[in-house]
Design a protein around this motif. Sequence first.
Motif, short mmCIF file in Angstrom:
data_model
loop_
_atom_site.label_atom_id
_atom_site.label_comp_id
_atom_site.label_asym_id
_atom_site.label_seq_id
_atom_site.Cartn_x
_atom_site.Cartn_y
_atom_site.Cartn_z
N UNK A 24 0.79 -1.24 0.00
CA UNK A 24 0.00 0.00 0.00
C UNK A 24 0.82 1.29 0.00
N UNK A 25 1.90 1.33 0.72
CA UNK A 25 2.65 2.57 0.89
C UNK A 25 3.66 2.72 -0.25
N UNK A 26 3.61 3.88 -0.92
CA UNK A 26 4.42 4.13 -2.11
C UNK A 26 5.91 3.91 -1.86
N UNK A 27 6.43 4.46 -0.78
CA UNK A 27 7.86 4.38 -0.51
C UNK A 27 8.32 2.93 -0.35
N UNK A 28 7.50 2.14 0.34
CA UNK A 28 7.82 0.72 0.51
C UNK A 28 7.78 0.00 -0.84
N UNK A 29 6.75 0.29 -1.63
CA UNK A 29 6.62 -0.35 -2.95
C UNK A 29 7.78 0.04 -3.85
N UNK A 30 8.18 1.28 -3.78
CA UNK A 30 9.30 1.76 -4.59
C UNK A 30 10.59 1.04 -4.20
N UNK A 31 10.86 0.93 -2.90
CA UNK A 31 12.05 0.23 -2.41
C UNK A 31 12.03 -1.24 -2.81
N UNK A 32 10.89 -1.88 -2.65
CA UNK A 32 10.78 -3.30 -2.99
C UNK A 32 10.94 -3.54 -4.49
N UNK A 33 10.43 -2.63 -5.29
CA UNK A 33 10.58 -2.75 -6.74
C UNK A 33 12.06 -2.65 -7.10
N UNK A 34 12.74 -1.70 -6.50
CA UNK A 34 14.17 -1.55 -6.75
C UNK A 34 14.94 -2.80 -6.30
N UNK A 35 14.61 -3.31 -5.11
CA UNK A 35 15.27 -4.52 -4.61
C UNK A 35 15.02 -5.71 -5.52
N UNK A 36 13.81 -5.78 -6.06
CA UNK A 36 13.48 -6.88 -6.97
C UNK A 36 14.39 -6.86 -8.19
N UNK A 37 14.59 -5.69 -8.78
CA UNK A 37 15.42 -5.62 -9.98
C UNK A 37 16.90 -5.83 -9.66
N UNK A 38 17.34 -5.37 -8.51
CA UNK A 38 18.72 -5.63 -8.10
C UNK A 38 18.94 -7.13 -7.99
N UNK A 39 18.01 -7.80 -7.31
CA UNK A 39 18.12 -9.25 -7.14
C UNK A 39 18.02 -9.97 -8.49
N UNK A 40 17.13 -9.52 -9.35
CA UNK A 40 16.97 -10.15 -10.67
C UNK A 40 18.25 -10.01 -11.49
N UNK A 41 18.83 -8.83 -11.50
CA UNK A 41 20.04 -8.60 -12.28
C UNK A 41 21.21 -9.42 -11.73
N UNK A 42 21.32 -9.48 -10.42
CA UNK A 42 22.40 -10.26 -9.80
C UNK A 42 22.27 -11.75 -10.07
N UNK A 43 21.05 -12.21 -10.27
CA UNK A 43 20.81 -13.64 -10.42
C UNK A 43 20.36 -14.04 -11.82
N UNK A 44 20.56 -13.16 -12.77
CA UNK A 44 20.09 -13.41 -14.14
C UNK A 44 20.68 -14.69 -14.74
N UNK A 45 21.89 -15.03 -14.34
CA UNK A 45 22.51 -16.25 -14.89
C UNK A 45 21.75 -17.50 -14.44
N UNK A 46 20.94 -17.39 -13.39
CA UNK A 46 20.15 -18.53 -12.91
C UNK A 46 18.83 -18.67 -13.66
N UNK A 47 18.47 -17.66 -14.45
CA UNK A 47 17.24 -17.73 -15.24
C UNK A 47 17.42 -18.79 -16.32
N UNK A 48 16.57 -19.80 -16.29
CA UNK A 48 16.72 -20.93 -17.20
C UNK A 48 15.88 -20.82 -18.46
N UNK A 49 14.96 -19.88 -18.50
CA UNK A 49 14.13 -19.71 -19.68
C UNK A 49 12.94 -20.65 -19.72
#
Length: 181
Positions: free
Chosen positions: A42-67
């Motif tokens: 619900x809270x914008x600041x929390x959603x913004x932080x979590x969205x950023x964390x999601x992409x950081x984690x995704x980019x760091x772990x992209x080699x694990x994406x199997x398709x």
Amino acid sequence: MKEIDQQILEKIQSPFSRELGYRLLIETYQKKVYQVVRRMVLIHEDADDLTQNTFIKAIRNLEKFEGNSSLFTWIYRIATNETLSFLEKKKKRFFFSVDDHQEKLESYLDQPGNLSGDEIQLKLQKALLKLPEKQRLVFHLKYQEELSYEEMAEITGTSVGALKASYHHAVKKIEQFVLAE
């Protein structure tokens, strides 16, 4: 795999276009990820932080994406896990009882300008806050994101049968809350 996913992955795999690939990944999926996360926290600041964390984690772990799924489904799963972990930590960190946590979020909903919508939308949001996080997530994925149970199973790592049961229980609880108001 979607054509856009293929383009993103090709750019990321090349050292000459890696940064462009990362930007394309974020530009393509950031808005959708933010919307899902925002509905949960619900809270914008929390959603913004979590969205950023999601992409950081995704980019760091992209080699694990199997398709085996779409890139969005994979990122969506990361966002879902990040959000559920955040909500759990937030409750523990602030020593909220479940009722106190719901009360705080409900008061946030009651503040003018935080969420737009009419009376029914406000009741729905308050009803959603009464649900356990996992039922709330399943309700969001099915009702608001209009995902199939199969897509939801891929994102959450939960069986289709369990998801159907969670959705059914969520709908019943929401109905009871809205009718009681």
